[in-house]
Motif scaffolding. Structure first.
Motif, PDB file in Angstrom:
ATOM      1  N   ASP A  55       0.573  -3.150   3.197  1.00  0.00           N
ATOM      2  CA  ASP A  55       0.993  -4.475   3.633  1.00  0.00           C
ATOM      3  C   ASP A  55       1.849  -4.318   4.891  1.00  0.00           C
ATOM      4  O   ASP A  55       2.984  -3.824   4.818  1.00  0.00           O
ATOM      5  CB  ASP A  55       1.785  -5.173   2.530  1.00  0.00           C
ATOM      6  N   SER A  64       3.342  -6.421   6.582  1.00  0.00           N
ATOM      7  CA  SER A  64       4.470  -7.350   6.722  1.00  0.00           C
ATOM      8  C   SER A  64       5.801  -6.630   6.569  1.00  0.00           C
ATOM      9  O   SER A  64       6.828  -7.097   7.084  1.00  0.00           O
ATOM     10  CB  SER A  64       4.359  -8.475   5.696  1.00  0.00           C
ATOM     11  N   CYS A  99      -7.196  -4.371  10.859  1.00  0.00           N
ATOM     12  CA  CYS A  99      -7.860  -5.310   9.946  1.00  0.00           C
ATOM     13  C   CYS A  99      -6.855  -6.294   9.355  1.00  0.00           C
ATOM     14  O   CYS A  99      -7.178  -7.465   9.121  1.00  0.00           O
ATOM     15  CB  CYS A  99      -8.615  -4.558   8.861  1.00  0.00           C
ATOM     16  N   GLN A 100      -5.624  -5.821   9.132  1.00  0.00           N
ATOM     17  CA  GLN A 100      -4.600  -6.730   8.609  1.00  0.00           C
ATOM     18  C   GLN A 100      -4.065  -7.664   9.686  1.00  0.00           C
ATOM     19  O   GLN A 100      -3.613  -8.766   9.393  1.00  0.00           O
ATOM     20  CB  GLN A 100      -3.459  -5.919   7.995  1.00  0.00           C
ATOM     21  N   THR A 114      -6.026  -8.895  12.076  1.00  0.00           N
ATOM     22  CA  THR A 114      -7.052  -9.920  12.276  1.00  0.00           C
ATOM     23  C   THR A 114      -7.113 -10.907  11.124  1.00  0.00           C
ATOM     24  O   THR A 114      -7.643 -12.014  11.282  1.00  0.00           O
ATOM     25  CB  THR A 114      -8.427  -9.259  12.445  1.00  0.00           C
ATOM     26  N   THR A 115      -6.624 -10.493   9.956  1.00  0.00           N
ATOM     27  CA  THR A 115      -6.583 -11.350   8.750  1.00  0.00           C
ATOM     28  C   THR A 115      -7.957 -11.898   8.377  1.00  0.00           C
ATOM     29  O   THR A 115      -8.108 -13.075   8.033  1.00  0.00           O
ATOM     30  CB  THR A 115      -5.582 -12.515   8.942  1.00  0.00           C
ATOM     31  N   PRO A 132     -10.588 -11.446   5.564  1.00  0.00           N
ATOM     32  CA  PRO A 132     -10.622 -10.821   4.225  1.00  0.00           C
ATOM     33  C   PRO A 132     -11.751  -9.814   4.038  1.00  0.00           C
ATOM     34  O   PRO A 132     -11.527  -8.731   3.490  1.00  0.00           O
ATOM     35  CB  PRO A 132     -10.774 -12.017   3.288  1.00  0.00           C
ATOM     36  N   CYS A 186     -10.944  -6.599   5.865  1.00  0.00           N
ATOM     37  CA  CYS A 186      -9.918  -5.841   5.150  1.00  0.00           C
ATOM     38  C   CYS A 186     -10.495  -5.193   3.888  1.00  0.00           C
ATOM     39  O   CYS A 186     -10.156  -4.051   3.547  1.00  0.00           O
ATOM     40  CB  CYS A 186      -8.754  -6.759   4.780  1.00  0.00           C
TER      41      CYS A 186
END
Length: 818
Positions: free
Chosen positions: A500, A502, A605-606, A608-609, A611, A614
């Motif tokens: 993650d 974030s 990939c994260q 670009t969001t 799914p 990812c």
């Protein structure tokens, strides 16, 4: 009785001022000054100021007599009276009184008695604090400067008395400065003859005070003597002197400091020199800071052949001074400052290689390589310190300036084929690139195109192809500093699989128009050099970590949708590179490239969001964790990684599929055709810098054109193969053509030198006639009137002439009329 009567009568006939002066002296000097009589003398001096000079002369006479007779009690009384008269009287006649006063002070200072020297100094200090109403044209303080400077160096046996004498000398110099610095009628205290005495005296006490303090006295002793500390007094006096220095006096005030450091070998210790120049930089006016910097740079040049410790000490002082002076440290000559430092860097490299200061080993000082390296590191840090004080536009100029100094193979460095870069040139490259790392650290700009022009970026990227790991690593670090504008670089310090992102708390802003233009112009160039950097066999874990940080910053700082697609294609191309058996990469390099590609695809990939994107990446990563952990960062970037025996057979389940990625991203609006096209870097002239192949080998340059209309690879027509024979024939042909051109030019020159004038005139006339005829033809074509709708006029004999009809008589079709 008659004798006494005569003396009494003669005493009554003496001038009144003498009687008043005599009355202030008691019979017993221990009783001190007779205050009542002193008040009478003061009142008389104020009432009859014309008598003030005679009062001073008489007091001076009595004091000289008492000094000669060793009656020191009366000497103290005389000086006290002089001080009171001096403080009370401010008339025009005070100049003559001052002369008598200074004569008495001089008499006391010439004495060998410490108490008299201190007494005279205290009186002079009181006099120095008086603001005179009338100017003095003939007063001189040369003796006092010399005497007070001598007292500052006192070597009296008793340490307490020695300290008192030195402090008196410091106070005396402070008084001289106060009395003369703002008086234009006095001798210029800033002249070198005075500064060469005052400044070294202050520095001597400042230095000796440091040695005394280093003995660590008890807290009680320190508190008792805190007010009497010579170091504090000296520093206060030194600061006051520098604070009064105007623009034209800075040089005279700083030059003795440099000389003192040289004479006492204080550069090598660094500590005292740094302290002195900190005092200087904090004391002078801020707009004069660059003058001190320029003097230090000039002194560094003057000591170019001195030991490395001395030069390193001067450089350390420069480093501290630049940090204090901030924006005013460089001054108007920005590039000259950096030119001097770069010149010292180059000289240090030469000294390290040759082992001597004059290029020979005969009769010269032996140079220690480790000392030269310490000097080089100090110079590099100083360059960075100066650069941090500059605004962005000036820092860009400095970056270009340093880049122009770096020898680039094939550009400003000519090397024979198949030759390695000389060691000296390689060391210069490394040192100057380290300087660029310091200059670019913290670099912030809103317009990458103007801050990083082609003249800087192209040579910089060309160094990423040099087969030297340290050079390539420095280039990557420079690129990281230039691209990182939101302090995201530390968040990509290690290559790892982050579930993650974030948790990284990345600062991502919308890509500006200037960033889009920059990536449109240089994006492919950057991708190409990243790809080629991964092909280097000498790359270590640090290289891959830096490449990962560069890729991460590109997608965070400068990426739009098109750039993201190119970066994904680049990551997939790195995976293909690791699978290719044609490249001479070790097992470790192949695993590291696989791990780099996986970590970057996991990051992007994260970002670009998408799914499905990812999901595919995470599925492949999970398979690798179970079956091939050496293809992930956690399994390869270890101190002792476990490597497979071979990577010839890699299962498709552990690979990222370009077709799958193109499919899932195409559904989110990304360019499917471009995603499905494999990334193939184009070969350019820069490839010769890597020196992977010799000139004798066949070099095949095959230009591959990417097709955006089809996701499959189309057959490409190979370009003409260029072999050694074709290159040789091309060189021979060009040499022959050059010989013919030289022969033709020689014949033309010989013709004009030897041919008769008539022949030359006829030749030039024929050329002029030919030129005129050509011009006439051109004019006829351009000036001829356009065809007219009314047709042509027949002239007979089959000839016709266009007839020009006025525009208002022409008949146009209806469709042509509005």
């Amino acid at each position: 009785m008659f004798f006494l009567w005569v003396c009494g009568c003669c005493g009554a006939l003496r001038p009144r001022y003498k009687r008043l002066v005599d009355n202030i002296f008691p019979e017993d000097p221990e009783d001190g000054l007779v205050k009542a009589n002193m008040e009478k003398l003061t009142f008389y001096a104020l009432s009859a100021p014309e008598k003030l000079d005679r009062i001073g002369a008489y007091l001076s006479e009595r004091l000289s007599r008492d000094v000669a007779r060793h009656r020191y009690g009366y000497v103290c009384i005389a000086m006290e009276a002089l001080d009171q008269l001096l403080m009370a009287c401010h008339c025009q006649s005070i100049n003559l009184f001052v002369e008598s006063f200074l004569k008495m002070v001089r008499k006391l200072l010439e004495s060998d008695k410490p108490n008299l020297q201190i007494l005279g100094t205290n009186s002079f200090v009181k006099f120095a604090n008086i603001e005179e109403d009338t100017p003095s044209y003939h007063r001189s303080y040369d003796f006092f400067v010399s005497r007070f400077s001598e007292m500052c160096h006192s070597n009296y046996e008793d340490p307490d008395i020695r300290t008192k004498i030195r402090m008196a000398g410091i106070k005396g110099l402070q008084g001289v400065v106060r009395k003369t610095v703002n008086d234009e009628l006095q001798a210029n205290i800033w002249d070198p003859q005075h500064m060469d005495k005052i400044v070294p005296s202050l520095l001597f006490n400042l230095q000796s005070g440091e040695r005394t303090e280093s003995r660590s006295p008890s807290p009680l002793q320190a508190s008792e003597k805190e007010k009497e500390s010579p170091v504090e007094l000296t520093e206060r006096c030194f600061r006051e002197l520098l604070g009064r220095a105007a623009y034209g006096n800075i040089k005279n005030a700083v030059s003795p400091v440099l000389m003192h450091m040289d004479n006492h070998s204080l550069w090598e210790g660094k500590i005292f020199a740094v302290r002195c120049f900190k005092i200087i930089m904090y004391s002078i006016q801020s707009q004069h800071s660059h003058l001190v910097i320029q003097q230090l740079l000039g002194h560094l040049d003057a000591n170019s052949k001195n030991s490395a410790k001395v030069r390193a000490g001067i450089v350390e002082v420069l480093l501290e001074a630049a940090a204090i002076a901030a924006s005013g440290s460089v001054g108007p000559t920005v590039l000259e400052v950096f030119n001097t430092l770069l010149r010292q860097l180059r000289l240090s490299v030469d000294y390290e290689l040759t082992g001597s200061y004059d290029g020979t080993n005969i009769g010269t000082q032996i140079i220690k390589a480790h000392e030269e390296r310490q000097l080089q590191e100090a110079v590099i840090r100083t360059i960075g310190s100066f650069a941090n004080t500059l605004p962005t536009y000036q820092r860009s100029e400095v970056m270009l300036f340093i880049m122009g100094k770096i020898p680039v193979p094939g550009v400003n460095l000519t090397l024979p084929p198949n030759e390695l870069v000389p060691q000296g040139t390689q060391m210069i490259q490394i040192m100057l690139l380290k300087s660029l790392v310091q200059v670019t650290m913290g670099f912030q700009t809103t317009n990458m195109l103007t801050a990083l022009p082609d003249t800087f970026l192209d040579p910089l990227l060309s160094f990423s192809l040099i087969n030297h790991p340290e050079v390539r690593l420095l280039v990557l670090q420079i690129l990281l500093s230039l691209i990182d504008r939101h302090d995201n670089r530390p968040k990509f310090a290690t290559v790892c699989i982050i579930s993650d992102i974030s948790v990284l708390k990345l600062k991502v802003d919308k890509c500006s128009r200037q960033d889009n233009l920059f990536m449109k112009k240089h994006g492919q160039h950057l991708c190409r050099h990243i790809y080629l950097g991964c092909k280097e066999q000498s790359s270590s874990q640090q290289h891959y970590e830096t490449l990962y940080a560069l890729l991460g910053l590109l997608c965070v700082e400068l990426a739009n949708e098109e750039v993201v697609v190119d970066l994904i294609r680049l990551a997939l191309a790195l995976q293909d590179l690791a699978l290719c058996t044609d490249e001479d990469l070790t097992i470790y390099n192949r695993c590291a490239v696989h791990a780099l590609s996986a970590a970057y695809l996991n990051l992007i990939c994260q970002l670009t969001t998408v799914p499905a994107f990812c999901q595919h990446i995470h599925e492949v990563i999970e398979v690798r964790q179970k079956e091939s952990p050496y293809l992930l960062p956690e399994g390869i970037f270890l101190e002792c990684p476990t490597l497979p025996p071979s990577l010839e057979r890699v299962e498709s389940g552990v690979l990222f599929l370009q077709s799958k990625i193109a499919e899932v991203l195409g559904g989110s609006g990304y360019n499917t055709d471009r995603l499905a096209t494999p990334y193939v870097p184009q070969c350019t002239d820069e490839d010769r810098l890597s020196k992977r192949k010799s000139i004798g080998e066949t070099i095949s340059l095959q230009v591959e054109v990417e097709s955006r209309n089809s996701p499959e690879k189309e057959e490409r027509t190979p370009a003409e193969e260029i072999t050694f024979e074709t290159l040789k024939s091309a060189i021979v042909d060009s040499a022959g053509m050059e010989e013919q051109e030289r022969e033709r030019r020689r014949q033309v020159v010989e013709k004009f030198q030897k041919a008769p004038f008539e022949e030359i005139a006829a030749h030039c006339g024929a050329r002029a006639t030919m030129l005129q005829s050509k011009l006439n033809q051109i004019f006829e074509i351009t000036i001829r009137p356009p065809p007219s709708p009314s047709g042509t006029i027949s002239l007979g004999y089959g000839q016709s002439q266009s007839r020009s009809v006025p525009i208002y008589e022409m008949k146009f079709p209806d469709l042509c009329v509005y």
